[in-house]
Design a protein around this motif. Structure first.
Motif, PDB file in Angstrom:
ATOM      1  N   ALA A  29      59.153   5.262   5.182  1.00 46.52           N
ATOM      2  CA  ALA A  29      59.904   5.602   3.998  1.00 46.52           C
ATOM      3  C   ALA A  29      60.311   6.800   3.922  1.00 46.52           C
ATOM      4  CB  ALA A  29      58.981   5.091   2.619  1.00 46.52           C
ATOM      5  N   MET A  72      62.446   3.011   1.639  1.00 40.33           N
ATOM      6  CA  MET A  72      62.757   2.780   3.073  1.00 40.33           C
ATOM      7  C   MET A  72      64.184   3.368   3.574  1.00 40.33           C
ATOM      8  SD  MET A  72      60.226   1.618   4.769  1.00 40.33           S
ATOM      9  CE  MET A  72      60.827   0.660   6.044  1.00 40.33           C
ATOM     10  N   THR A  73      65.274   3.004   2.430  1.00 42.24           N
ATOM     11  CA  THR A  73      66.618   3.311   2.568  1.00 42.24           C
ATOM     12  C   THR A  73      67.222   4.314   1.645  1.00 42.24           C
ATOM     13  OG1 THR A  73      67.690   1.554   1.639  1.00 42.24           O
ATOM     14  CG2 THR A  73      66.804   1.085   3.712  1.00 42.24           C
ATOM     15  N   HIS A 126      54.304   3.076   1.597  1.00 41.03           N
ATOM     16  CA  HIS A 126      54.902   2.374   2.821  1.00 41.03           C
ATOM     17  C   HIS A 126      54.170   2.950   4.058  1.00 41.03           C
ATOM     18  CE1 HIS A 126      58.008   2.060  -0.239  1.00 41.03           C
ATOM     19  NE2 HIS A 126      58.347   1.014   0.545  1.00 41.03           N
ATOM     20  N   ASN A 129      62.864   6.719  11.537  1.00 38.70           N
ATOM     21  CA  ASN A 129      63.103   5.602  11.058  1.00 38.70           C
ATOM     22  C   ASN A 129      64.475   5.897  10.221  1.00 38.70           C
ATOM     23  OD1 ASN A 129      62.873   2.877  10.207  1.00 38.70           O
ATOM     24  ND2 ASN A 129      62.003   3.512   8.475  1.00 38.70           N
ATOM     25  N   GLY A 153      64.786   1.447   8.615  1.00 38.15           N
ATOM     26  CA  GLY A 153      65.188   2.098   7.682  1.00 38.15           C
ATOM     27  C   GLY A 153      66.617   2.351   7.518  1.00 38.15           C
TER      28      GLY A 153
END
Length: 175
Positions: free
Chosen positions: A45, A61-62, A110, A120, A155
């Motif tokens: 994350a 995560m994004t 995460h 990521n 990600g």
């Protein structure tokens, strides 16, 4: 909400501080930023919602998820207040519920204990070539499933993920 890039200093463990480039201020007192690459290497994350004080409120995560999470909690409190005041005022359950609706979690929620995942959400042409070579005989759907659970693909924001998937499928000759 207006989106401005700002300088941001993140507070780390044991009083350390880290300058973060490209932080985006979504609301007064709230910023979204990518965790610097040399920090928390086991945490996929890489996107964080930070308070102007430098403390991290949540992770995602994004970038899309972090931006949506910050927008969701912005109207809940006056985030320009200092940390001591917010500690007394913030309804944590309400904030966590709003964040959870946008796939954001508490810091270190995460964790990924399988090595360095600091890349990521960032990929190179070499990553595309490597993924295509490993996809020999796979369908486009199988490639999609494999990507969704591995670094650096898991990600990526939606459009970036779709673009990377299309490139891998073309390079692998999958259908």
């Amino acid at each position: 909400m207006s989106v401005d890039t700002v300088s941001y200093t993140m507070r780390g463990k044991q009083g350390a501080s880290y300058e973060v480039e490209g932080a985006v201020q979504l609301a007064p007192g709230l910023v979204v930023f990518r965790l610097p690459g040399d920090l928390d290497l086991n945490n996929p994350a890489r996107w964080n919602i930070g308070h102007h004080s430098g403390y991290i409120i949540a992770e995602a995560m994004t970038r899309q998820f972090a931006m949506a999470g910050a927008e969701a909690i912005a109207p809940l409190h006056d985030w320009t207040r200092d940390v001591d005041f917010l500690t007394e005022e913030v309804d944590e359950d309400k904030v966590l519920a709003a964040l959870g609706k946008h796939h954001c979690g508490t810091v270190h929620s995460h964790g990924y204990h399988r090595g360095d995942v600091s890349r990521n959400g960032l990929y190179t042409d070499a990553d595309i070539e490597e993924a295509a070579a490993a996809s020999d005989g796979m369908s486009a759907y199988e490639i999609l499933i494999a990507m969704s659970h591995t670094v650096p693909w898991m990600g990526l924001d939606t459009n970036d993920f779709n673009e990377a998937h299309d490139r891998i499928v073309r390079a692998a000759g999958a259908e």
